[in-house]
Scaffold this motif. Structure first.
Motif, PDB file in Angstrom:
ATOM      1  N   ARG A  38      42.840  18.494  95.694  1.00 16.44           N
ATOM      2  CA  ARG A  38      43.496  17.186  95.655  1.00 16.44           C
ATOM      3  C   ARG A  38      42.575  16.181  94.983  1.00 16.44           C
ATOM      4  N   THR A  39      43.053  14.944  94.901  1.00 15.81           N
ATOM      5  CA  THR A  39      42.169  13.900  94.393  1.00 15.81           C
ATOM      6  C   THR A  39      40.986  13.725  95.343  1.00 15.81           C
ATOM      7  N   HIS A  61      36.554  21.856  97.238  1.00 15.13           N
ATOM      8  CA  HIS A  61      36.823  20.879  96.181  1.00 15.13           C
ATOM      9  C   HIS A  61      35.598  20.772  95.273  1.00 15.13           C
ATOM     10  N   SER A  79      48.685  24.080  99.541  1.00 16.99           N
ATOM     11  CA  SER A  79      47.739  23.007  99.878  1.00 16.99           C
ATOM     12  C   SER A  79      46.359  23.256  99.297  1.00 16.99           C
ATOM     13  N   ASP A 138      47.126  19.515 104.842  1.00 16.51           N
ATOM     14  CA  ASP A 138      47.076  18.403 103.885  1.00 16.51           C
ATOM     15  C   ASP A 138      45.999  17.388 104.234  1.00 16.51           C
TER      16      ASP A 138
END
Lengths: 412, 412
Positions: A32-33, A75, A28, A68
């Protein structure tokens, strides 16, 4: 005599389970986007389940929620709150902390963790001119503890702080039954204490880093002020750097200082410090004995986790110079973002980067609407002088100013 | 547009480091001779080191302090404080919590963790007749929060509690600026509230499990009492069992309840709950807004870790029945120890096991001297009616009553 019996099955060392949780975390962890995803519908029973599903299935069930659907603080497009991602050394040391589960309340229950905690406090206190203090779960409790000491030791009847000070100062005044006085601020959000009277009955709180803009109040005050507390929740760690220590010049004359380790010291949540110029006197005033305690209980909490463990591990690993590099790199990122904003006529910068908090807005669009269109980046929103602005905080060493700026520009 | 940049080296997933910390933990986890070792001389620099030594060396340096010199709460001879060893499922889930580092203060910073936390509160609250509440770092903060709500909502001017109540009640009264009234207790340490006057101005705190003897106050009170708070720091989880829920009969009529998850719910330190019969009203009274907050900040803390994550994992894994088995097994161990003490004329038992706290003493030896001679076991010491006693708490599922009893007998 009975020989030593085996441990309970829950308490046999279970490497497989930790490795499974580590595998899921690894899966995970790739950015991510969206750094801040939608919160999912909870696929969990609405009431406490009667029958257990076992350790592995519990991790299966929780992974979509906890992993998730978490905000990815690491990020590259997350340039948002004062919450840093935690470095791996704090994960490694927190595993020890959780597994040994020492309770700082009592020497029996934490024979070594108490000494380690004191050592870490003593590592940090001198940079602030303080003689000692203790760990607390956050800066709100640091502020409340310091102001409680002020009331006990100096019989203050009022707490004065700038109208831009953190809500925990008002909250502390209410809890402690003290009058709260909001002092005016200038256009740069710095407090003006010139109108303050009854100084000998007042605890003055100076803010070193307002939440909205990161502004530092001038750290000067009249000698007759009964107690001066500096709320350095965000900026405290600047004091450990070479380039930025002077931003907090004057702090060493305060009676108390609070700052969060879970902000700019990259620690897991629940880690902050309250420090006192005269720690012995302050601790004596906040001490309670009990028939089951070998040593007095000091401060607001009773049972207390050893939050010093991951902090000690990180400070040893990085050293002061390593910490300084990271904080100065964060400050550099805030400067870069500020430069990008200044050079683009579509945006307005509220003021120069002072403490890693960059406040900005699009000239011809609503910040909240632009933010809702962001695809791969995230900024927080704040209210400044009645208007909504973006607030980008340099707490994430992986944040990339150009990347974020491109994302926001594309969302205009 | 800039493509997504790579994460900072500190924030690349470092499996090797976590595995190394796990290896060291495994090596230290086998029960030692002494569950509570001597605290070692700290082999750490006295001031914050300038140069870093790196992650691996930091673990090398800290292992002797954090691992080898910790109290082994899972040792079969550790029948001591209200601090349980944590089961492996909480380690696995805490790793996720520390790595994702969500901040419950703000939806942005904890999109899913906030919902999960609310769900866990809703799993637990109905067993206490409460409608909701929130996590706090310990029962001292639970008590203070509940009594703060009492002052805000019912304008109480006094807090009354038994003279055996926890020191945090006195502490809360002092912080909140309320009068503190110590009520008398009978020979079994149960409160006598018959002399209490001015009930309409009083917050009455009933103790469900005193620290020294685990005694539960009768959970009954006159209707006109302004606010009733039950401090169930230790015994709260009994409410989830089949056999022992009735020990806390009456709790469902209280205005607020506090208990520690890091006590009899086997959680890592820093996990407790305050629950309210009318949670909405209580939370409204303890709410503060701020220009940077999308939702109000409720309760004493600001930034807050997601302590619900390891608790949710354990509750899912075990289910209510699995939790009940473990707590009832603990109670069985306390009964076994009490039976051994009763059957041996060299020892005196203070009273029957009511809530897993066994208070006992040797008839012809000083408890502190006997304890200092213990080789492979540990008991805590407590003061009861002016005398020192052993206190053995059934919080460790690996504790073995016969083994401990043999150890203590050998040390006579």
């Amino acid at each position: 005599m009975t020989t030593q019996p085996p441990p309970h099955p829950d308490h046999i060392f279970d490497r497989e389970l930790i490795t499974e949780s580590l595998d899921r975390l690894a899966n995970s962890y790739h950015p991510r986007t969206q750094p801040v995803p939608e919160s999912p519908a909870l696929m969990l029973p609405e009431s406490l389940p009667e029958a257990g599903i076992g350790d592995g299935a519990a991790l299966d069930t929780l992974a979509p929620v906890v992993l998730d659907a978490s905000a990815q603080l690491h990020h590259p497009g997350y340039f948002a709150h004062m919450d840093p991602p935690t470095p791996a050394i704090t994960w490694a040391a927190s595993l020890w902390q959780v597994a040994t589960n020492q309770n700082l309340l009592h020497p029996d229950a934490a024979p070594a963790a108490r000494s380690l905690t004191e050592r870490v406090v003593n590592w940090l206190a001198p940079s602030f001119g303080m003689s000692g203090g203790h760990f607390v779960p956050g800066s709100t409790i640091a502020n409340l503890t310091a102001l409680w000491a002020a009331r006990q030791l100096k019989q203050v009847t009022r707490i004065a702080a700038s109208d831009k000070s953190h809500l925990s100062i008002r909250k502390s005044a209410e809890i402690l039954g003290l009058e709260y006085i909001a002092l005016p601020t200038n256009s740069r959000h710095e407090v003006d204490i010139s109108t303050l009277t009854q100084l000998d009955r007042t605890a003055l709180v100076l803010t070193a880093g307002t939440v909205a803009t990161g502004t530092i109040d001038p750290l000067i005050w009249p000698d007759e002020t009964a107690w001066v507390h500096v709320d350095a929740a965000w900026t405290g760690p600047l004091r450990l750097t070479d380039r930025f220590a002077s931003c907090l010049a004057g702090i060493e004359a305060a009676d108390s200082v609070g700052f969060s380790a879970h902000k700019w010291l990259y620690q897991p949540k629940g880690s902050a410090l309250v420090l006192f110029r005269n720690a012995k006197t302050a601790h004596d005033a906040l001490s309670y004995g009990g028939g089951y305690l070998a040593t007095p209980n000091i401060g607001l909490l009773g049972s207390t986790p050893a939050a010093a463990v991951p902090l000690a591990a990180m400070l040893l690993s990085w050293g002061r110079t390593g910490l300084v590099e990271r904080i100065e790199s964060d400050m550099g990122k805030a400067d870069q973002l500020a430069d990008l904003i200044k050079s683009d006529p579509r945006f307005l910068l509220w003021g120069p980067n002072q403490t890693g908090v960059v406040v900005w807005r699009p000239l011809n669009a609503e910040p909240s609407v632009v933010r809702s269109r962001l695809q791969n980046g995230w900024v927080s929103l704040t209210e400044v002088d009645g208007q909504t602005w973006f607030r980008s905080v340099a707490a994430n060493p992986s944040a990339d100013p150009s990347y974020l700026f491109d994302q926001v520009s594309a969302a205009l």
